[in-house]
Design a protein around this motif. Structure first.
Motif, mmCIF file in Angstrom:
data_model
loop_
_atom_site.group_PDB
_atom_site.id
_atom_site.type_symbol
_atom_site.label_atom_id
_atom_site.label_comp_id
_atom_site.label_asym_id
_atom_site.label_seq_id
_atom_site.Cartn_x
_atom_site.Cartn_y
_atom_site.Cartn_z
ATOM 1 N N PHE A 101 0.786 -1.220 0.000
ATOM 2 C CA PHE A 101 0.000 0.000 0.000
ATOM 3 C C PHE A 101 0.822 1.276 0.000
ATOM 4 C CE2 PHE A 101 -2.919 -3.114 1.986
ATOM 5 C CZ PHE A 101 -3.863 -3.109 0.977
ATOM 6 N N ILE A 102 2.055 1.225 0.445
ATOM 7 C CA ILE A 102 2.883 2.421 0.455
ATOM 8 C C ILE A 102 3.849 2.315 -0.708
ATOM 9 C CG2 ILE A 102 4.610 3.743 1.717
ATOM 10 C CD1 ILE A 102 3.325 2.762 4.289
ATOM 11 N N THR A 103 3.676 3.193 -1.677
ATOM 12 C CA THR A 103 4.518 3.169 -2.857
ATOM 13 C C THR A 103 5.410 4.393 -2.879
ATOM 14 O OG1 THR A 103 2.827 4.295 -4.150
ATOM 15 C CG2 THR A 103 2.820 1.895 -4.206
ATOM 16 N N GLU A 104 6.547 4.229 -3.488
ATOM 17 C CA GLU A 104 7.465 5.344 -3.672
ATOM 18 C C GLU A 104 6.915 6.229 -4.790
ATOM 19 O OE1 GLU A 104 10.334 6.064 -1.993
ATOM 20 O OE2 GLU A 104 9.781 4.435 -0.642
ATOM 21 N N PRO A 105 7.124 7.531 -4.687
ATOM 22 C CA PRO A 105 6.678 8.394 -5.774
ATOM 23 C C PRO A 105 7.400 8.026 -7.065
ATOM 24 C CG PRO A 105 7.908 9.650 -4.108
ATOM 25 C CD PRO A 105 7.748 8.253 -3.605
ATOM 26 N N ALA A 106 6.640 8.007 -8.167
ATOM 27 C CA ALA A 106 7.195 7.583 -9.452
ATOM 28 C C ALA A 106 8.280 8.542 -9.941
ATOM 29 C CB ALA A 106 6.081 7.478 -10.489
ATOM 30 N N ASP A 107 8.029 9.817 -9.803
ATOM 31 C CA ASP A 107 9.022 10.785 -10.256
ATOM 32 C C ASP A 107 9.611 11.496 -9.043
ATOM 33 O OD1 ASP A 107 6.627 11.985 -9.699
ATOM 34 O OD2 ASP A 107 6.866 13.571 -11.189
ATOM 35 N N LYS A 108 10.743 10.994 -8.617
ATOM 36 C CA LYS A 108 11.391 11.607 -7.467
ATOM 37 C C LYS A 108 11.944 12.958 -7.893
ATOM 38 C CE LYS A 108 12.768 7.363 -5.181
ATOM 39 N NZ LYS A 108 13.854 6.561 -4.697
ATOM 40 N N LYS A 109 11.769 13.940 -7.063
ATOM 41 C CA LYS A 109 12.291 15.254 -7.369
ATOM 42 C C LYS A 109 13.807 15.216 -7.243
ATOM 43 C CE LYS A 109 8.301 17.941 -6.489
ATOM 44 N NZ LYS A 109 7.949 19.289 -6.695
ATOM 45 N N ALA A 110 14.459 15.844 -8.204
ATOM 46 C CA ALA A 110 15.909 15.869 -8.201
ATOM 47 C C ALA A 110 16.398 16.817 -7.104
ATOM 48 C CB ALA A 110 16.423 16.325 -9.559
ATOM 49 N N SER A 111 17.534 16.487 -6.548
ATOM 50 C CA SER A 111 18.096 17.356 -5.528
ATOM 51 C C SER A 111 18.663 18.608 -6.177
ATOM 52 C CB SER A 111 19.183 16.626 -4.752
ATOM 53 O OG SER A 111 20.302 16.416 -5.595
ATOM 54 N N GLU A 112 18.988 19.572 -5.361
ATOM 55 C CA GLU A 112 19.539 20.825 -5.863
ATOM 56 C C GLU A 112 20.849 20.576 -6.606
ATOM 57 O OE1 GLU A 112 20.563 24.821 -3.679
ATOM 58 O OE2 GLU A 112 18.703 23.957 -2.890
ATOM 59 N N ALA A 113 21.658 19.684 -6.079
ATOM 60 C CA ALA A 113 22.935 19.379 -6.725
ATOM 61 C C ALA A 113 22.708 18.754 -8.100
ATOM 62 C CB ALA A 113 23.760 18.451 -5.842
ATOM 63 N N ASP A 114 21.715 17.854 -8.204
ATOM 64 C CA ASP A 114 21.416 17.245 -9.500
ATOM 65 C C ASP A 114 20.967 18.291 -10.513
ATOM 66 O OD1 ASP A 114 22.028 14.710 -8.534
ATOM 67 O OD2 ASP A 114 19.943 14.272 -7.988
ATOM 68 N N LEU A 115 20.134 19.219 -10.067
ATOM 69 C CA LEU A 115 19.679 20.278 -10.970
ATOM 70 C C LEU A 115 20.840 21.149 -11.426
ATOM 71 C CD1 LEU A 115 16.346 21.363 -9.261
ATOM 72 C CD2 LEU A 115 16.620 20.031 -11.341
ATOM 73 N N LEU A 116 21.748 21.484 -10.530
ATOM 74 C CA LEU A 116 22.909 22.293 -10.907
ATOM 75 C C LEU A 116 23.809 21.554 -11.887
ATOM 76 C CD1 LEU A 116 23.772 23.913 -7.467
ATOM 77 C CD2 LEU A 116 22.808 25.047 -9.482
ATOM 78 N N ILE A 117 23.959 20.251 -11.696
ATOM 79 C CA ILE A 117 24.759 19.462 -12.633
ATOM 80 C C ILE A 117 24.103 19.455 -14.007
ATOM 81 C CG2 ILE A 117 25.502 17.100 -13.172
ATOM 82 C CD1 ILE A 117 25.962 16.753 -10.130
ATOM 83 N N GLN A 118 22.776 19.314 -14.060
ATOM 84 C CA GLN A 118 22.067 19.346 -15.344
ATOM 85 C C GLN A 118 22.225 20.693 -16.020
ATOM 86 O OE1 GLN A 118 18.009 18.280 -14.523
ATOM 87 N NE2 GLN A 118 18.487 16.132 -14.116
ATOM 88 N N ILE A 119 22.104 21.769 -15.253
ATOM 89 C CA ILE A 119 22.268 23.116 -15.828
ATOM 90 C C ILE A 119 23.671 23.281 -16.383
ATOM 91 C CG2 ILE A 119 22.367 25.573 -15.241
ATOM 92 C CD1 ILE A 119 20.120 24.975 -13.180
ATOM 93 N N ARG A 120 24.679 22.832 -15.623
ATOM 94 C CA ARG A 120 26.057 22.938 -16.087
ATOM 95 C C ARG A 120 26.260 22.176 -17.384
ATOM 96 N NH1 ARG A 120 29.918 19.351 -13.084
ATOM 97 N NH2 ARG A 120 28.886 17.970 -14.535
#
Length: 155
Positions: A101-120
């Motif tokens: 009954f308890i499922t993990e969210p399908a789309d986990k939000k990226a951390s701030e560091a992940d977003l900065l790496i993507q921007i870079r």
């Protein structure tokens, strides 16, 4: 101060613990009755014709020196029965229910560091492929379509 105490008492964990103690005490009485009336006679039979069963009197004239091995075996059996019931009746079904009954969210939000790496990475790719124009102060200017693409990846 009384409000804090009331909040503490009404937390779910405290109530669950209180219920668990009451149910555990009731179940312990059942297991103790089972071992006293079923297991202990079986241990006494295995102890032989000795009046003490699996017990030993260290000093013959002092009853305080009686060592009762059968009582220790009974306590171990009580513990194993209670632990098995708690595990198989409470823990296993609770873990199965959590998985079901308890499922993990399908789309986990990226951390701030992940977003900065993507921007870079996007900026590096755009600078390498487009050879972006430089402004008068020597800084790199980003084309408008690249800025829009970058904005979309942040969302």
């Amino acid at each position: 101060m009384l409000k804090g105490f009331k909040d503490f008492l009404l937390r779910g964990n405290v109530l669950d613990l209180a219920v668990a103690v009451v149910v555990g005490a009731a179940f312990t009485a059942i297991v103790t009755s089972f071992t006293n009336n079923v297991i202990n006679p079986l241990i006494a039979v295995a102890g032989g014709a000795n009046d003490l069963g699996w017990g030993y009197q260290i000093l013959a004239d002092n009853p305080a020196t009686f060592i009762n091995i059968g009582a220790v075996i009974t306590a171990v059996i009580n513990f194993v029965i209670i632990a098995a019931v708690v595990y198989f009746i409470l823990i296993v079904p609770a873990n199965a229910a959590k998985k079901r009954f308890i499922t993990e969210p399908a789309d986990k939000k990226a951390s701030e560091a992940d977003l900065l790496i993507q921007i870079r990475d996007i900026l590096e790719a755009s600078l390498q492929t487009d050879g972006a124009a430089t402004s008068s102060d020597g800084a790199h200017a980003m084309p408008a379509e690249k800025a829009a693409k970058l904005e979309q990846t942040r969302e």
